[in-house]
Design an enzyme around this catalytic site. Structure first.
Site, PDB file in Angstrom:
ATOM      1  N   LYS A   1       0.816  -1.189   0.000  1.00 57.18           N
ATOM      2  CA  LYS A   1       0.000   0.000   0.000  1.00 57.18           C
ATOM      3  C   LYS A   1       0.864   1.258   0.000  1.00 57.18           C
ATOM      4  O   LYS A   1       0.398   2.353  -0.288  1.00 57.18           O
ATOM      5  CB  LYS A   1      -0.861   0.043   1.280  1.00 57.18           C
ATOM      6  N   GLY A   2       2.118   1.088   0.367  1.00 60.06           N
ATOM      7  CA  GLY A   2       2.991   2.231   0.646  1.00 60.06           C
ATOM      8  C   GLY A   2       3.139   3.218  -0.490  1.00 60.06           C
ATOM      9  O   GLY A   2       3.304   4.416  -0.258  1.00 60.06           O
TER      10      GLY A   2
ATOM     11  N   ASP B   1      14.755  -0.857  -0.159  1.00 64.16           N
ATOM     12  CA  ASP B   1      15.489  -1.109   1.082  1.00 64.16           C
ATOM     13  C   ASP B   1      16.482  -2.248   0.836  1.00 64.16           C
ATOM     14  O   ASP B   1      17.530  -2.040   0.243  1.00 64.16           O
ATOM     15  CB  ASP B   1      14.451  -1.415   2.171  1.00 64.16           C
TER      16      ASP B   1
ATOM     17  N   ASP C   1       4.378   3.323   6.495  1.00 57.77           N
ATOM     18  CA  ASP C   1       3.740   2.994   7.772  1.00 57.77           C
ATOM     19  C   ASP C   1       4.699   2.455   8.815  1.00 57.77           C
ATOM     20  O   ASP C   1       5.804   1.998   8.509  1.00 57.77           O
ATOM     21  CB  ASP C   1       2.664   1.931   7.548  1.00 57.77           C
TER      22      ASP C   1
ATOM     23  N   LYS D   1      17.441   3.346   0.247  1.00 57.19           N
ATOM     24  CA  LYS D   1      18.392   3.142   1.352  1.00 57.19           C
ATOM     25  C   LYS D   1      19.488   2.208   0.843  1.00 57.19           C
ATOM     26  O   LYS D   1      19.462   1.008   1.110  1.00 57.19           O
ATOM     27  CB  LYS D   1      17.697   2.474   2.542  1.00 57.19           C
TER      28      LYS D   1
ATOM     29  N   GLU E   1       7.358   2.424  -6.289  1.00 62.12           N
ATOM     30  CA  GLU E   1       7.533   1.866  -4.936  1.00 62.12           C
ATOM     31  C   GLU E   1       7.810   2.991  -3.947  1.00 62.12           C
ATOM     32  O   GLU E   1       8.307   4.046  -4.330  1.00 62.12           O
ATOM     33  CB  GLU E   1       8.686   0.843  -4.998  1.00 62.12           C
ATOM     34  N   ASP E   2       7.499   2.755  -2.690  1.00 62.11           N
ATOM     35  CA  ASP E   2       7.788   3.785  -1.682  1.00 62.11           C
ATOM     36  C   ASP E   2       9.266   3.783  -1.298  1.00 62.11           C
ATOM     37  O   ASP E   2       9.932   4.810  -1.340  1.00 62.11           O
ATOM     38  CB  ASP E   2       6.885   3.646  -0.447  1.00 62.11           C
TER      39      ASP E   2
ATOM     40  N   PHE F   1      14.394   4.651   9.919  1.00 59.51           N
ATOM     41  CA  PHE F   1      13.034   4.164   9.693  1.00 59.51           C
ATOM     42  C   PHE F   1      12.116   5.367   9.541  1.00 59.51           C
ATOM     43  O   PHE F   1      12.046   6.224  10.411  1.00 59.51           O
ATOM     44  CB  PHE F   1      12.561   3.248  10.821  1.00 59.51           C
ATOM     45  N   VAL F   2      11.445   5.432   8.410  1.00 62.77           N
ATOM     46  CA  VAL F   2      10.612   6.599   8.114  1.00 62.77           C
ATOM     47  C   VAL F   2       9.139   6.224   8.004  1.00 62.77           C
ATOM     48  O   VAL F   2       8.796   5.083   7.689  1.00 62.77           O
ATOM     49  CB  VAL F   2      11.069   7.281   6.803  1.00 62.77           C
TER      50      VAL F   2
HETATM   51  P1  IMP Z   1      12.767  -4.437   0.582  1.00 58.91           P
HETATM   52  O1  IMP Z   1      13.465  -3.524  -0.394  1.00 58.91           O
HETATM   53  O2  IMP Z   1      12.301  -5.722  -0.005  1.00 58.91           O
HETATM   54  O3  IMP Z   1      13.591  -4.636   1.822  1.00 58.91           O
HETATM   55  O4  IMP Z   1      11.427  -3.829   1.108  1.00 58.91           O
HETATM   56  C1  IMP Z   1      11.041  -2.576   0.957  1.00 58.91           C
HETATM   57  C2  IMP Z   1       9.740  -2.434   1.704  1.00 58.91           C
HETATM   58  O5  IMP Z   1       9.955  -2.451   3.120  1.00 58.91           O
HETATM   59  C3  IMP Z   1       9.137  -1.102   1.388  1.00 58.91           C
HETATM   60  O6  IMP Z   1       8.256  -1.194   0.327  1.00 58.91           O
HETATM   61  C4  IMP Z   1       8.446  -0.752   2.674  1.00 58.91           C
HETATM   62  O7  IMP Z   1       7.139  -1.274   2.657  1.00 58.91           O
HETATM   63  C5  IMP Z   1       9.217  -1.446   3.745  1.00 58.91           C
HETATM   64  N1  IMP Z   1      10.130  -0.503   4.403  1.00 58.91           N
HETATM   65  C6  IMP Z   1      11.481  -0.480   4.324  1.00 58.91           C
HETATM   66  N2  IMP Z   1      11.994   0.529   5.033  1.00 58.91           N
HETATM   67  C7  IMP Z   1      10.940   1.173   5.585  1.00 58.91           C
HETATM   68  C8  IMP Z   1      10.821   2.352   6.414  1.00 58.91           C
HETATM   69  O8  IMP Z   1      11.788   3.020   6.798  1.00 58.91           O
HETATM   70  N3  IMP Z   1       9.554   2.704   6.752  1.00 58.91           N
HETATM   71  C9  IMP Z   1       8.449   2.037   6.337  1.00 58.91           C
HETATM   72  N4  IMP Z   1       8.513   0.948   5.555  1.00 58.91           N
HETATM   73  C10 IMP Z   1       9.749   0.513   5.178  1.00 58.91           C
HETATM   74 MG    MG Z   2       6.107  -1.175   0.448  1.00 59.22          MG
END
Ligand code: IMP
Ligand code: MG
Length: 181
Positions: free
Chosen positions: A45-46, A105, A161, A133, A101-102, A154-155
């Site tokens: 949802k982000g 990470d 969220d 990040k 994407e939001d 962490f944001v």
């Molecule tokens: P990854 O790149 O697979 O580790 O996942 C990224 C997802 O983790 C993002 O789409 C977010 O939903 C969640 N996420 C990672 N860092 C944060 C943060 O700082 N705040 C909120 N959600 C985060």
């Molecule tokens: Mg997300």
């Protein structure tokens, strides 16, 4: 000096800074498309708020689709396995796709999504992420369009969220470890 919201949260990027950056990215995407059509694929949802603003900053013929993923794992630690829980509504074969994407990470989510979307043979597949990040990366993946690159913080807010809360904050704020819930 950092500004503080009524919730007592420290603001990392204000709504004005976000809006300005979204317009810049939208212009870049518009240029790169060279008049071709686009399918924006939001990751629920982000990314919902970022997509809705970015879509209005992209001046091309655009449709929307959404996917949702869940990652297996306990608490903050992911096992690395990502599962698709909502697929695309329409096929993307031969289309210009922009995954929205939001946060990029560890890269596990977008690596998985890129792999399964490429199986459908889109004409092009690009990634726009509001935040990046890079220091957290496990999978080798980069976005084509990045709003802001941030350290390991962490944001919350502007779609993002903490335990499903704070998505509606207009600014991107820092979730401090000692913030009272
Ligand atoms: P990854 O790149 O697979 O580790 O996942 C990224 C997802 O983790 C993002 O789409 C977010 O939903 C969640 N996420 C990672 N860092 C944060 C943060 O700082 N705040 C909120 N959600 C985060
Ligand atoms: Mg997300």
């Amino acid at each position: 000096m950092a500004s503080i919201t009524y919730e007592g949260l420290e603001v990392l990027y204000t709504r004005e800074q976000i809006a300005e950056r979204v317009v810049e990215i939208g212009a870049q995407i518009t240029r790169d498309l060279n008049g071709e059509k686009l399918v924006m694929v939001g990751v629920l949802k982000g990314a919902a708020l970022f997509l809705s603003d970015l879509a209005r900053a992209v001046h091309v013929d655009t449709t929307f689709d959404f996917v949702a993923v869940s990652s297996y794992g306990k608490g903050q630690r992911s096992s690395g396995a990502v599962k698709l829980i909502k697929d695309l509504d329409e096929p993307i074969e031969g289309k210009n796709v922009l995954v929205v994407e939001d946060i990029l990470d560890t890269g596990l989510t977008l690596s998985y999504l890129r792999k399964i979307l490429l199986q459908q043979r889109p004409k092009s597949l690009r990634i726009a992420t509001l935040l990046d990040k890079p220091s957290r990366r496990i999978e080798k993946i980069e976005a084509d369009y990045v709003g802001f690159s941030i350290p390991n913080l962490f944001v919350i807010g502007y779609g993002m969220d903490y335990a499903e809360r704070y998505r509606n904050l207009p600014d991107i704020c820092l979730m401090s470890p000692d913030h009272p819930e």
